[in-house]
Structure formats: structure tokens, C-alpha cells
Enzyme design. Structure first.
Site, PDB file in Angstrom:
ATOM      1  N   LYS A   1       0.865  -1.184   0.000  1.00  0.00           N
ATOM      2  CA  LYS A   1       0.000   0.000   0.000  1.00  0.00           C
ATOM      3  C   LYS A   1       0.897   1.227   0.000  1.00  0.00           C
ATOM      4  O   LYS A   1       2.019   1.179   0.476  1.00  0.00           O
ATOM      5  CB  LYS A   1      -0.869   0.024   1.256  1.00  0.00           C
ATOM      6  CG  LYS A   1      -2.099   0.894   1.133  1.00  0.00           C
ATOM      7  CD  LYS A   1      -3.239   0.121   0.513  1.00  0.00           C
ATOM      8  CE  LYS A   1      -4.450   0.969   0.259  1.00  0.00           C
ATOM      9  NZ  LYS A   1      -5.598   0.129  -0.108  1.00  0.00           N
TER      10      LYS A   1
ATOM     11  N   ASP B   1      -7.135   4.248  -4.349  1.00  0.00           N
ATOM     12  CA  ASP B   1      -7.772   4.097  -3.034  1.00  0.00           C
ATOM     13  C   ASP B   1      -8.388   5.479  -2.756  1.00  0.00           C
ATOM     14  O   ASP B   1      -8.674   6.231  -3.712  1.00  0.00           O
ATOM     15  CB  ASP B   1      -6.734   3.693  -1.965  1.00  0.00           C
ATOM     16  CG  ASP B   1      -7.379   3.228  -0.660  1.00  0.00           C
ATOM     17  OD1 ASP B   1      -7.846   2.082  -0.600  1.00  0.00           O
ATOM     18  OD2 ASP B   1      -7.433   4.016   0.306  1.00  0.00           O
TER      19      ASP B   1
HETATM   20  P1  NDP Z   1     -13.049   7.689  -2.547  1.00  0.00           P
HETATM   21  O1  NDP Z   1     -11.957   8.683  -2.404  1.00  0.00           O
HETATM   22  O2  NDP Z   1     -13.661   7.457  -3.874  1.00  0.00           O
HETATM   23  O3  NDP Z   1     -14.219   8.013  -1.523  1.00  0.00           O
HETATM   24  C1  NDP Z   1     -13.971   8.106  -0.168  1.00  0.00           C
HETATM   25  C2  NDP Z   1     -15.272   8.447   0.542  1.00  0.00           C
HETATM   26  O4  NDP Z   1     -15.084   8.300   1.936  1.00  0.00           O
HETATM   27  C3  NDP Z   1     -15.702   9.889   0.321  1.00  0.00           C
HETATM   28  O5  NDP Z   1     -17.099   9.969   0.380  1.00  0.00           O
HETATM   29  C4  NDP Z   1     -15.043  10.595   1.495  1.00  0.00           C
HETATM   30  O6  NDP Z   1     -15.660  11.828   1.872  1.00  0.00           O
HETATM   31  C5  NDP Z   1     -15.229   9.572   2.585  1.00  0.00           C
HETATM   32  N1  NDP Z   1     -14.186   9.749   3.580  1.00  0.00           N
HETATM   33  C6  NDP Z   1     -12.850   9.623   3.401  1.00  0.00           C
HETATM   34  N2  NDP Z   1     -12.175   9.889   4.520  1.00  0.00           N
HETATM   35  C7  NDP Z   1     -13.115  10.172   5.434  1.00  0.00           C
HETATM   36  C8  NDP Z   1     -13.064  10.526   6.793  1.00  0.00           C
HETATM   37  N3  NDP Z   1     -11.890  10.634   7.435  1.00  0.00           N
HETATM   38  N4  NDP Z   1     -14.245  10.744   7.436  1.00  0.00           N
HETATM   39  C9  NDP Z   1     -15.431  10.642   6.790  1.00  0.00           C
HETATM   40  N5  NDP Z   1     -15.541  10.315   5.491  1.00  0.00           N
HETATM   41  C10 NDP Z   1     -14.404  10.081   4.834  1.00  0.00           C
HETATM   42  O7  NDP Z   1     -12.436   6.324  -1.971  1.00  0.00           O
HETATM   43  P2  NDP Z   1     -12.923   4.819  -2.194  1.00  0.00           P
HETATM   44  O8  NDP Z   1     -14.410   4.767  -2.361  1.00  0.00           O
HETATM   45  O9  NDP Z   1     -12.065   4.206  -3.214  1.00  0.00           O
HETATM   46  O10 NDP Z   1     -12.508   4.171  -0.793  1.00  0.00           O
HETATM   47  C11 NDP Z   1     -13.416   4.065   0.305  1.00  0.00           C
HETATM   48  C12 NDP Z   1     -12.941   2.960   1.234  1.00  0.00           C
HETATM   49  O11 NDP Z   1     -12.905   1.715   0.520  1.00  0.00           O
HETATM   50  C13 NDP Z   1     -11.533   3.132   1.811  1.00  0.00           C
HETATM   51  O12 NDP Z   1     -11.502   2.567   3.092  1.00  0.00           O
HETATM   52  C14 NDP Z   1     -10.680   2.279   0.877  1.00  0.00           C
HETATM   53  O13 NDP Z   1      -9.481   1.878   1.489  1.00  0.00           O
HETATM   54  C15 NDP Z   1     -11.621   1.123   0.623  1.00  0.00           C
HETATM   55  N6  NDP Z   1     -11.376   0.315  -0.556  1.00  0.00           N
HETATM   56  C16 NDP Z   1     -11.304   0.864  -1.796  1.00  0.00           C
HETATM   57  C17 NDP Z   1     -11.115   0.056  -2.897  1.00  0.00           C
HETATM   58  C18 NDP Z   1     -11.139   0.600  -4.295  1.00  0.00           C
HETATM   59  O14 NDP Z   1     -11.053  -0.195  -5.217  1.00  0.00           O
HETATM   60  N7  NDP Z   1     -11.252   1.899  -4.501  1.00  0.00           N
HETATM   61  C19 NDP Z   1     -10.921  -1.390  -2.763  1.00  0.00           C
HETATM   62  C20 NDP Z   1     -11.111  -1.875  -1.421  1.00  0.00           C
HETATM   63  C21 NDP Z   1     -11.298  -1.040  -0.373  1.00  0.00           C
HETATM   64  P3  NDP Z   1     -14.902  13.209   1.562  1.00  0.00           P
HETATM   65  O15 NDP Z   1     -14.981  13.363   0.083  1.00  0.00           O
HETATM   66  O16 NDP Z   1     -15.658  14.238   2.322  1.00  0.00           O
HETATM   67  O17 NDP Z   1     -13.483  13.053   2.062  1.00  0.00           O
HETATM   68  O1  2IT Z   2      -7.920  -1.626  -0.577  1.00  0.00           O
HETATM   69  C1  2IT Z   2      -7.890  -2.107  -1.725  1.00  0.00           C
HETATM   70  O2  2IT Z   2      -8.028  -3.323  -1.924  1.00  0.00           O
HETATM   71  C2  2IT Z   2      -7.710  -1.195  -2.852  1.00  0.00           C
HETATM   72  N1  2IT Z   2      -7.637   0.013  -2.659  1.00  0.00           N
HETATM   73  C3  2IT Z   2      -7.586  -1.736  -4.248  1.00  0.00           C
HETATM   74  C4  2IT Z   2      -6.190  -2.208  -4.497  1.00  0.00           C
HETATM   75  C5  2IT Z   2      -5.895  -2.634  -5.903  1.00  0.00           C
HETATM   76  O3  2IT Z   2      -4.723  -2.965  -6.136  1.00  0.00           O
HETATM   77  O4  2IT Z   2      -6.780  -2.660  -6.753  1.00  0.00           O
END
Ligand code: NDP
Ligand code: 2IT
Length: 444
Positions: A126, A166
Site C-alpha cells: 500500500k 484508493d
Molecule cells: P473515494 O476517495 O472514492 O471516496 C472516499 C469516501 O469516503 C468519500 O465519500 C469521502 O468523503 C469519505 N471519507 C474519506 N475519509 C473520510 C473521513 N476521514 N471521514 C469521513 N468520510 C471520509 O475512496 P474509495 O471509495 O475508493 O474508498 C473508500 C474505502 O474503501 C476506503 O476505506 C478504501 O481503502 C476502501 N477500498 C477501496 C477500494 C477501491 O477499489 N477503490 C478497494 C477496497 C477497499 P470526503 O470526500 O468528504 O473526504
Molecule cells: O484496498 C484495496 O483493496 C484497494 N484500494 C484496491 C487495491 C488494488 O490494487 O486494486
């Protein structure tokens, strides 16, 4: 916690005293695997816990870039290459002001287990930066991404380490990062995933984490002869994972009533429709607006704080770590929630998880339920190596199969009477694969 678990954890605490998130992630795993270490001493003799909790390599670097006022800004960049026992390091990049070594080490550590569960040949890593992409111009984001990649490019590659997105790293950032990587290396390879389809991305990668999360929840519900149809669903976040969890839940006949961001949440009592969700895509992915604009546009309520006090059958936390604590868990349980499936990484605090498990509701940890994203990234790597691309239908079929196999693995190692401990199941299934691979490869 057993005496052995405590001893093992104390070693890790001593080495990493100021890393609460990392220790939180490690503690959960050690608690689950300690009984099997007591039964099979091979793992203790191989000192596997100490080896597994020490990253193979951690890179920290300066990222200087020039803002729109011609001032030089400096951010900190990181890549934690945690474990390569079963494949090249694989995991996302997070750009958020809260990013620090503890957060990236917890994410990379969780990623080792998640990636093992996918059944695909990917190790765990990561990275990211404390850079905040909010309110930055495209030019500033590009300038930052290019500088970040100038340094990161020295340590990654399609057979070494393959970053992706992420929090704060979506298709735009991936584009700038990949463009700079290609320029520096003079090679068009699958060294990054989450690329746009036109230039090597996989069909369905944007959807995969959210869809996979809902597919996993479907399997959990099936063990109770339940489905998403007519269920009320509460979702946190409104980014990539929240958007596609919402889309799939709606498709399956559920009523999704909340989405959130760091300012608060919207409550749409009539349910978010496909059409209204289109507005969220535009609002969040193009306009970079706030979720409150949804409430203004569709004349529904907006509240500051978290959505967990909303009555629901199913909760999908899809924002960030530790966003759902013990009190939130109590609220959800009081209001009749019967299933919690994590789209985010470690969104539920340890005592929230205990509350769900004591109440014997369905609860899945992100390392199992959100693995569809990285799994589809691994499918993107395969397609890049083959220099071909699979249709959305083909990728969706593979994704469904992978989520179903992860569910099976959790059941195999987590079933206790009619209760399935998905945390234990996920940790043990992944641990066997990683630890055995490490032992096979000698003292590495
Ligand atoms: P995005 O940046 O697309 O969206 C993040 C969302 O979470 C936004 O709505 C943001 O609000 C909110 N957020 C972030 N930080 C905070 C905080 N400290 N408090 C409250 N709200 C918060 O990210 P993703 O959707 O990609 O990721 C969301 C989660 O999913 C994370 O935990 C990530 O690690 C996990 N994840 C993502 C994957 C992927 O493929 N993208 C795969 C697996 C897991 P704001 O805009 O106001 O900051
Ligand atoms: O937390 C996760 O699994 C991710 N942000 C996606 C990682 C990836 O390599 O697609």
C-alpha cells in the site's frame, strides 16, 4: 486474549509503538491465529508472526511540486511493500491529509490477507501521500502525481509492485501516474491498475469493489435464506466503493436511504433511485461537490455526523477506517440491522465488531467483502500480460466466482454451529496460504 497471543502482540507493540491502526489490524489477526499456532508448532518454530508483521521494504520520499500560485509545495510519499510470498506487491495508493505510516502499514497488512483470499497471485502493499486532492486544480494534481511517480517509479513494475487507486486516487490520478511512469520507463506495461479501458484498463474495475461487496453480502444473506429484495440499506461514503455498492444494491431490489461524506449524510426516505445515483456520479466524480447538494437537489434531509442511527436491515460502511464505533454498532442493532458488510478497510472498530458478533448478526470484514476490487485489479494484470481484454460479462462472472470462493473459505474456517465468524474464517484461510508459502521459500 490467550497468553501466547499477548506475548506475540507485545513483540509487535514494542517494535511499532506509535502505530495504533497498524497494531489494531495485527491484534485481530494474532487473536484468531494463536490457537492454531499452539496446535502446530511449525509456525512458531519458523517465527512466522514476527516475519509476517515486518514489512519487506518501506519507502518514504519527498514529493516537491509547484502550485498554481507558483509556490513550491512539499508532501510526503510512501510505499509499504509488505509481503511478496504469493506474488508481486499489490495494493492501492491513498492521497489524503491523514495519511501516515501507521495507516499505510495497517492497509498493507490487511492487503496481504485480502489478496491471499482472492486466490490470485498477488502479495500485499500500500502507498500514498498526505497530499489532499480536494480543491486542487487539474494542473496541480498532475504536477503532484508526476513528481510522486518520479520517485515511486524506481521501486515498482509489473513483476515487482503494482499500485492502484484508493481514497483520493481515482481514474484521473491513475492517468497522470501511469503517463509519467510510461515516460520514465519507456515501456507500456501493466505496472498500475485501475487504468481507463481505452489504455489497458479492465472492464468493470471501477464497479468491482462495490459490486463485490454486495455479492459477498448476498452470500451471507443466503445462509439465512434472505436476499437484498425490499431491504433497507444504509451506506456511508459517496466515493467509488459507496457508489457501486449502492448501484448493485438498488439493482437487487433494495432501498438505499443514505450516502455520506466527511461533512455529513443525506437521508432519502424514498430511496436513492438509479436516476438519482447518476447525479451522485456527476456530483462526486466530475464536479467534486459535497453530498449535501443531493439533499438540496432532491429535497431530502441532510444531517451532520454519521448515518448509523438510521433504521436499516443492512449496513455497508464504505468510507474509511474506524468510522463505525461501539455506540454506532449498538444503534444499528437496536434498529434491527441484521447484516454488516465492509466496503471500506477496517471501518468497524474492534468493539463494534464484538457487538455484532455477540448479537450473532451477519458481519464481514473488508479483507473478505471488499476483495473484489483488488481481485479485478489482478484480472487487469492478467489481461495486460495477455495483451487482450475481456468483456464486462466475462469479468463479472469471474468476480462473482471469486467472491463466492472467498465466502466458502470464510465458512470453512469460521463456522461454529450455526454462527459463521467471518473474521476468523478470513484470517485463518489467508494465514495458511501466506505462512505456508513463506516457509516453502526459506528464510526470506
Ligand atoms: P473515494 O476517495 O472514492 O471516496 C472516499 C469516501 O469516503 C468519500 O465519500 C469521502 O468523503 C469519505 N471519507 C474519506 N475519509 C473520510 C473521513 N476521514 N471521514 C469521513 N468520510 C471520509 O475512496 P474509495 O471509495 O475508493 O474508498 C473508500 C474505502 O474503501 C476506503 O476505506 C478504501 O481503502 C476502501 N477500498 C477501496 C477500494 C477501491 O477499489 N477503490 C478497494 C477496497 C477497499 P470526503 O470526500 O468528504 O473526504
Ligand atoms: O484496498 C484495496 O483493496 C484497494 N484500494 C484496491 C487495491 C488494488 O490494487 O486494486
Amino acid at each position: 486474549m490467550s497468553k501466547l497471543a499477548n506475548e506475540l502482540l507485545n513483540q509487535v507493540r514494542k517494535k511499532n509503538p506509535n502505530e495504533p491502526e497498524f497494531l489494531q489490524a495485527v491484534e485481530e489477526v494474532i487473536e484468531n491465529i494463536a490457537p492454531l499456532l499452539e496446535n502446530d508448532t511449525t509456525y512458531l518454530e519458523s517465527n512466522i508472526v514476527e516475519r509476517l508483521t515486518e514489512p519487506e521494504r518501506t519507502i518514504i520520499f519527498k514529493v516537491p511540486w509547484i502550485d498554481d500560485n507558483n509556490r513550491i509545495q512539499v508532501n510526503r510519499g510512501f510505499r509499504v511493500q509488505f509481503n511478496s510470498a504469493i506474488g508481486p506487491y499489490k495494493g492501492g495508493l491513498r492521497f489524503h491529509p491523514s495519511v501516515n505510516l501507521s495507516i499505510l502499514k495497517f492497509l498493507a497488512f490487511e492487503q496481504i490477507f485480502k489478496n491471499a483470499l482472492t486466490g490470485l497471485p498477488i502479495g500485499g502493499g500500500k502507498g500514498g501521500s498526505d497530499f489532499d486532492p480536494k480543491a486542487k486544480s487539474d494542473r496541480e494534481i498532475m504536477s503532484f502525481c508526476q513528481s510522486f511517480m518520479n520517485e515511486l517509479s524506481k521501486y515498482i513494475g509489473p513483476n515487482t509492485d503494482v499500485p492502484a487507486g484508493d481514497i483520493g486516487v481515482g481514474s484521473k490520478e491513475i492517468g497522470y501516474l501511469f503517463g509519467q511512469y510510461k515516460r520514465l520507463k519507456n515501456e507500456f506495461t501493466g505496472a498500475i491498475t485501475g487504468k481507463a479501458f481505452n489504455w489497458g484498463g479492465s472492464n468493470l474495475r471501477p464497479e468491482a469493489t462495490g459490486y463485490g461487496n454486495v455479492y459477498f453480502a448476498q452470500h451471507m444473506l443466503k445462509t439465512k435464506k434472505e436476499t437484498f429484495k425490499d431491504k433497507t440499506v444504509v451506506i456511508s461514503g459517496s466515493g467509488n466503493v459507496a457508489q457501486y455498492s449502492c448501484k448493485k444494491a438498488i439493482e437487487l431490489g433494495a432501498k438505499v436511504v443514505t450516502l455520506s461524506d466527511s461533512s455529513g449524510f443525506i437521508y432519502d426516505k424514498d430511496g436513492i433511485t438509479k436516476e438519482k445515483l447518476q447525479f451522485v456520479f456527476y456530483l462526486k466524480n466530475e464536479k467534486k461537490g459535497r453530498i449535501k447538494d443531493y439533499a438540496d437537489k432532491f429535497n431530502c434531509q441532510f444531517f451532520e455526523g454519521k448515518p448509523w442511527g438510521t433504521s436499516c436491515d443492512i449496513a455497508l460502511p464504505c468510507a474509511t477506517q474506524n468510522e463505525l464505533d461501539k455506540n454506532d454498532a449498538k444503534e444499528l442493532l437496536k434498529n434491527g440491522c441484521m447484516c454488516v458488510s465492509e466496503g471500506a478497510n477496517m471501518p468497524c472498530s474492534p468493539d463494534a465488531i464484538t457487538a455484532f458478533q455477540n448479537a450473532k448478526i451477519l458481519y464481514a470484514p473488508g479483507k473478505a467483502s471488499n476483495a473484489g476490487g483488488v481481485a479485478t485489479s489482478a484480472l487487469e494484470m492478467s489481461q495486460n500480460s495477455l495483451r487482450m481484454s475481456w468483456s464486462s460479462k466475462e469479468v463479472d462472472e469471474k468476480l462473482k466466482l471469486i467472491m463466492s470462493q472467498i465466502h466458502d473459505a470464510c465458512v470453512k474456517y469460521g463456522k461454529n454451529g450455526d454462527f459463521i465468524d467471518y473474521v476468523k474464517g478470513a484470517n485463518i484461510a489467508a494465514f495458511y496460504k501466506i505462512a505456508d508459502s513463506m516457509i516453502d521459500q526459506g528464510v526470506v
